[in-house]
Design a protein around this motif. Structure first.
Motif, PDB file in Angstrom:
ATOM      1  N   VAL A 171       0.772  -1.265  -0.067  1.00 60.83           N
ATOM      2  CA  VAL A 171      -0.047   0.200   0.161  1.00 60.83           C
ATOM      3  C   VAL A 171       1.015   1.242   0.029  1.00 60.83           C
ATOM      4  O   VAL A 171       0.596   2.165  -0.811  1.00 60.83           O
ATOM      5  N   ALA A 172       1.839   1.150   0.990  1.00 60.37           N
ATOM      6  CA  ALA A 172       2.542   2.363   0.919  1.00 60.37           C
ATOM      7  C   ALA A 172       3.565   2.537  -0.401  1.00 60.37           C
ATOM      8  O   ALA A 172       3.416   4.044  -0.985  1.00 60.37           O
ATOM      9  N   VAL A 173       3.887   1.501  -1.133  1.00 62.03           N
ATOM     10  CA  VAL A 173       4.735   1.926  -2.344  1.00 62.03           C
ATOM     11  C   VAL A 173       3.538   2.291  -3.594  1.00 62.03           C
ATOM     12  O   VAL A 173       3.848   3.344  -4.228  1.00 62.03           O
ATOM     13  N   ALA A 174       2.474   1.747  -3.786  1.00 65.99           N
ATOM     14  CA  ALA A 174       1.374   2.059  -4.666  1.00 65.99           C
ATOM     15  C   ALA A 174       0.799   3.420  -4.234  1.00 65.99           C
ATOM     16  O   ALA A 174       0.582   4.259  -5.248  1.00 65.99           O
ATOM     17  N   ALA A 175       0.705   3.914  -2.870  1.00 63.47           N
ATOM     18  CA  ALA A 175       0.360   4.987  -2.650  1.00 63.47           C
ATOM     19  C   ALA A 175       1.078   6.440  -2.900  1.00 63.47           C
ATOM     20  O   ALA A 175       0.933   7.457  -3.424  1.00 63.47           O
ATOM     21  N   ALA A 176       2.404   6.099  -2.726  1.00 60.56           N
ATOM     22  CA  ALA A 176       3.395   7.096  -3.097  1.00 60.56           C
ATOM     23  C   ALA A 176       4.132   7.287  -4.305  1.00 60.56           C
ATOM     24  O   ALA A 176       4.588   8.093  -4.624  1.00 60.56           O
ATOM     25  N   ALA A 177       3.875   6.078  -4.941  1.00 65.13           N
ATOM     26  CA  ALA A 177       4.630   6.261  -6.592  1.00 65.13           C
ATOM     27  C   ALA A 177       4.274   7.404  -7.259  1.00 65.13           C
ATOM     28  O   ALA A 177       5.131   7.727  -7.814  1.00 65.13           O
ATOM     29  N   PRO A 178       3.214   7.699  -7.237  1.00 68.39           N
ATOM     30  CA  PRO A 178       2.845   8.822  -8.108  1.00 68.39           C
ATOM     31  C   PRO A 178       3.712  10.242  -7.758  1.00 68.39           C
ATOM     32  O   PRO A 178       3.608  11.184  -8.704  1.00 68.39           O
ATOM     33  N   SER A 179       3.952  10.254  -6.668  1.00 66.16           N
ATOM     34  CA  SER A 179       4.890  11.261  -5.951  1.00 66.16           C
ATOM     35  C   SER A 179       6.242  11.289  -6.351  1.00 66.16           C
ATOM     36  O   SER A 179       6.903  12.321  -5.988  1.00 66.16           O
ATOM     37  N   MET A 180       6.800  10.319  -6.836  1.00 63.49           N
ATOM     38  CA  MET A 180       8.221  10.336  -7.209  1.00 63.49           C
ATOM     39  C   MET A 180       8.662  11.172  -8.294  1.00 63.49           C
ATOM     40  O   MET A 180       7.989  11.545  -9.192  1.00 63.49           O
ATOM     41  N   THR A 181       9.882  11.584  -8.248  1.00 64.70           N
ATOM     42  CA  THR A 181      10.523  12.687  -9.084  1.00 64.70           C
ATOM     43  C   THR A 181      12.000  12.247  -9.015  1.00 64.70           C
ATOM     44  O   THR A 181      12.615  11.948  -8.211  1.00 64.70           O
ATOM     45  N   THR A 182      12.670  12.847 -10.412  1.00 66.13           N
ATOM     46  CA  THR A 182      13.921  12.285 -10.548  1.00 66.13           C
ATOM     47  C   THR A 182      14.812  13.235  -9.580  1.00 66.13           C
ATOM     48  O   THR A 182      15.930  12.888  -9.479  1.00 66.13           O
ATOM     49  N   ALA A 183      14.408  14.289  -9.107  1.00 63.47           N
ATOM     50  CA  ALA A 183      15.389  15.364  -8.412  1.00 63.47           C
ATOM     51  C   ALA A 183      15.719  14.611  -7.074  1.00 63.47           C
ATOM     52  O   ALA A 183      16.709  15.061  -6.800  1.00 63.47           O
ATOM     53  N   TYR A 184      14.960  13.922  -6.661  1.00 63.91           N
ATOM     54  CA  TYR A 184      15.588  12.950  -5.526  1.00 63.91           C
ATOM     55  C   TYR A 184      16.688  12.143  -5.593  1.00 63.91           C
ATOM     56  O   TYR A 184      17.201  11.622  -4.485  1.00 63.91           O
ATOM     57  N   PHE A 185      16.891  11.687  -7.078  1.00 60.22           N
ATOM     58  CA  PHE A 185      17.954  10.838  -7.218  1.00 60.22           C
ATOM     59  C   PHE A 185      19.556  11.430  -7.594  1.00 60.22           C
ATOM     60  O   PHE A 185      20.332  11.065  -7.826  1.00 60.22           O
ATOM     61  N   ALA A 186      19.343  12.926  -7.128  1.00 58.04           N
ATOM     62  CA  ALA A 186      20.574  13.673  -7.746  1.00 58.04           C
ATOM     63  C   ALA A 186      21.023  14.549  -6.500  1.00 58.04           C
ATOM     64  O   ALA A 186      20.027  15.110  -5.546  1.00 58.04           O
ATOM     65  N   PRO A 187      22.279  14.261  -6.109  1.00 58.24           N
ATOM     66  CA  PRO A 187      23.289  13.731  -6.707  1.00 58.24           C
ATOM     67  C   PRO A 187      23.386  12.186  -6.425  1.00 58.24           C
ATOM     68  O   PRO A 187      22.742  11.920  -5.229  1.00 58.24           O
ATOM     69  N   PHE A 188      23.478  11.346  -7.423  1.00 61.90           N
ATOM     70  CA  PHE A 188      22.981  10.031  -7.069  1.00 61.90           C
ATOM     71  C   PHE A 188      24.080   9.394  -6.172  1.00 61.90           C
ATOM     72  O   PHE A 188      23.441   8.492  -5.256  1.00 61.90           O
ATOM     73  N   ALA A 189      25.259   9.471  -6.417  1.00 57.37           N
ATOM     74  CA  ALA A 189      26.291   8.738  -5.319  1.00 57.37           C
ATOM     75  C   ALA A 189      27.119   9.726  -4.721  1.00 57.37           C
ATOM     76  O   ALA A 189      28.440   9.834  -4.997  1.00 57.37           O
ATOM     77  N   PRO A 190      26.714  10.529  -3.649  1.00 54.14           N
ATOM     78  CA  PRO A 190      27.546  11.405  -2.842  1.00 54.14           C
ATOM     79  C   PRO A 190      28.615  10.842  -2.149  1.00 54.14           C
ATOM     80  O   PRO A 190      29.678  11.680  -1.852  1.00 54.14           O
ATOM     81  N   TYR A 191      28.522   9.603  -1.939  1.00 53.82           N
ATOM     82  CA  TYR A 191      29.665   8.984  -1.064  1.00 53.82           C
ATOM     83  C   TYR A 191      30.408   7.880  -1.852  1.00 53.82           C
ATOM     84  O   TYR A 191      31.170   7.184  -1.318  1.00 53.82           O
ATOM     85  N   GLY A 192      30.047   7.888  -2.970  1.00 54.92           N
ATOM     86  CA  GLY A 192      30.926   7.063  -4.119  1.00 54.92           C
ATOM     87  C   GLY A 192      30.633   5.551  -3.728  1.00 54.92           C
ATOM     88  O   GLY A 192      29.673   5.195  -2.981  1.00 54.92           O
ATOM     89  N   LEU A 193      31.586   4.717  -4.035  1.00 53.39           N
ATOM     90  CA  LEU A 193      31.390   3.191  -4.073  1.00 53.39           C
ATOM     91  C   LEU A 193      31.383   2.673  -2.562  1.00 53.39           C
ATOM     92  O   LEU A 193      30.805   1.877  -1.889  1.00 53.39           O
ATOM     93  N   ALA A 194      32.283   3.563  -1.790  1.00 61.57           N
ATOM     94  CA  ALA A 194      32.338   3.193  -0.415  1.00 61.57           C
ATOM     95  C   ALA A 194      30.921   3.292   0.397  1.00 61.57           C
ATOM     96  O   ALA A 194      30.917   2.427   1.410  1.00 61.57           O
TER      97      ALA A 194
END
Length: 414
Positions: free
Chosen positions: A163-186
């Motif tokens: 329910v949580a995933v289905a309810a919140a999925a429409p609110s997703m935005t690519t903005a929250y994926f940037a910066p993608f790896a701020p701490y690198g592979l570590a």
């Protein structure tokens, strides 16, 4: 379990319950703290590593229906000392893991009451203490969470996540994926260390083969279905929580549900989380109490913890003492959920690695090749625990010293 044989869907439900637990209520946040949005890579990587591990334990269970679990597989291959180490790893992990689980429940209760700051930490601690005391008292009184009730709790958790995933999925935005790896592979490796908490439990499959109506293929099918369910749930939660910014909250499930159903999600999630947490804590304490009594009977724990009447109260008393000790250390040092879950993961990952390693000489043909892959996969995953591996190392030293103090028992293979 007698008189009734499991079908594929019932077996799948039991396996999902073994792998999925209350840790999922907080792990998306903890992983994101370590790796940022790149924590999704840790989720994907650990799912891939889980495939050969799950397949190996299913093969072990099919080969030895009704087997006694990892300890039973390790003993004939590596001997009683290593078997004792495996027992200590699990027994020692329970005080840390149950405290972490109880604190998770406390955090959600505090969030449901809109308590913030130091007040939230204090309330979470009080709730955690009450949950642990209640579970220990229930076990001392001989009360258990029934299999059916445990199944209902698992299905409730699955339902909440869906329910949580289905309810919140429409609110997703690519903005929250940037910066993608701020701490690198570590950072990704560090996130994997805490996420291991959500990927242990496959060894339970080795106990279930004898309970299936179809002993040859029932467990294999249930394991495959469980992998599919876990993959959908974990990746769904990971990506949606990241894409909505819910990982920034220590109670991401509440945030996701509020996006879809509004403020009513807060109190409902608090109550449900409290019940789920108590069920999980109670079940782990019950299992660990029985394990402690067995270890004492075998000489891996002092004999005085083996109840002469065949009960578990002495082992339960030791478990309560250890839990209080861990809680005091956590309180004095300021340890939170994250290090407790990492230490627990290190112990349980060591158990899994020992089990898959024991499978290599036990299985044959293609299954042996899968066991080799599983052992490598488990070893890689265990390495992500970093210096937290000192915890199972210390427990292994205690187990070995215990056997040296009881050479007659060790020689007899007890």
């Amino acid at each position: 379990m007698t008189g009734h044989k499991l079908g594929a869907w019932q077996g799948t439900a039991l396996l999902v319950g073994a792998v999925l637990g209350p840790g999922m209520l907080v792990l998306p946040h903890l992983a994101a703290v370590s790796a940022g949005p790149a924590s999704v890579l840790a989720w994907v990587g650990l799912l891939a590593l889980s495939v050969p591990v799950a397949a190996t334990f299913a093969a072990l269970g099919t080969r030895n229906p009704g087997g006694g679990g990892v300890s039973a597989f390790v003993r004939p291959v590596f001997g009683p000392r290593v078997s004792a180490m495996v027992g200590w790893w699990f027994y020692g992990a329970v005080p840390m893991g149950t405290l972490a689980g109880a604190l998770i429940g406390g955090q959600y209760v505090a969030a449901s009451l809109d308590v913030t700051g130091t007040g939230a930490s204090g309330l979470a601690g009080v709730v955690a203490g009450a949950l642990l005391a209640g579970a220990l008292a229930a076990n001392a009184a001989g009360l258990r969470v029934s299999g059916r009730l445990q199944l209902v709790m698992v299905l409730t958790l699955v339902g909440l996540l869906v329910v949580a995933v289905a309810a919140a999925a429409p609110s997703m935005t690519t903005a929250y994926f940037a910066p993608f790896a701020p701490y690198g592979l570590a950072g990704v490796a560090d996130a994997a260390g805490v996420l291991l908490f959500a990927f242990v439990g496959w060894e339970v499959a080795s106990h279930l083969s004898g309970e299936f109506a179809d002993r040859r293929r029932g467990l294999i099918r249930a394991t495959g279905a469980t992998l599919a369910v876990i993959a959908v749930l974990y990746l769904g939660v990971a990506f949606v929580a990241t894409g909505t910014g819910a990982t920034r909250s220590p109670v991401p499930l509440t945030v996701l549900l509020e996006m879809g159903v509004g403020p009513v999600a807060r109190p409902v999630t608090g109550v449900v989380t409290l019940l789920l947490t108590f069920g999980a804590v109670n079940t782990y304490i019950a299992g660990a109490a029985r394990l402690g009594a067995a270890l004492a009977a075998e000489g891996a724990l002092p004999r005085r913890f083996a109840d002469p009447a065949g009960g578990v109260r002495r082992s339960l008393g030791l478990l309560a003492t250890l839990t209080v000790g861990v809680a005091v250390v956590a309180l004095v040092s300021g340890l939170g959920v994250d290090p407790l879950m990492r230490a627990t993961s290190a112990c349980l990952a060591a158990v899994t690695t020992a089990g898959t390693a024991a499978a290599i000489p036990t299985l044959t043909g293609g299954r042996r090749a899968v066991a080799v892959t599983a052992t490598i996969s488990s070893g890689v995953a265990t390495a992500f625990c970093g210096w937290y591996l000192l915890v199972p190392l210390a427990l292994a030293a205690v187990a070995i010293l215990g056997f040296r103090a009881r050479p007659a028992l060790a020689v007899r293979g007890r």
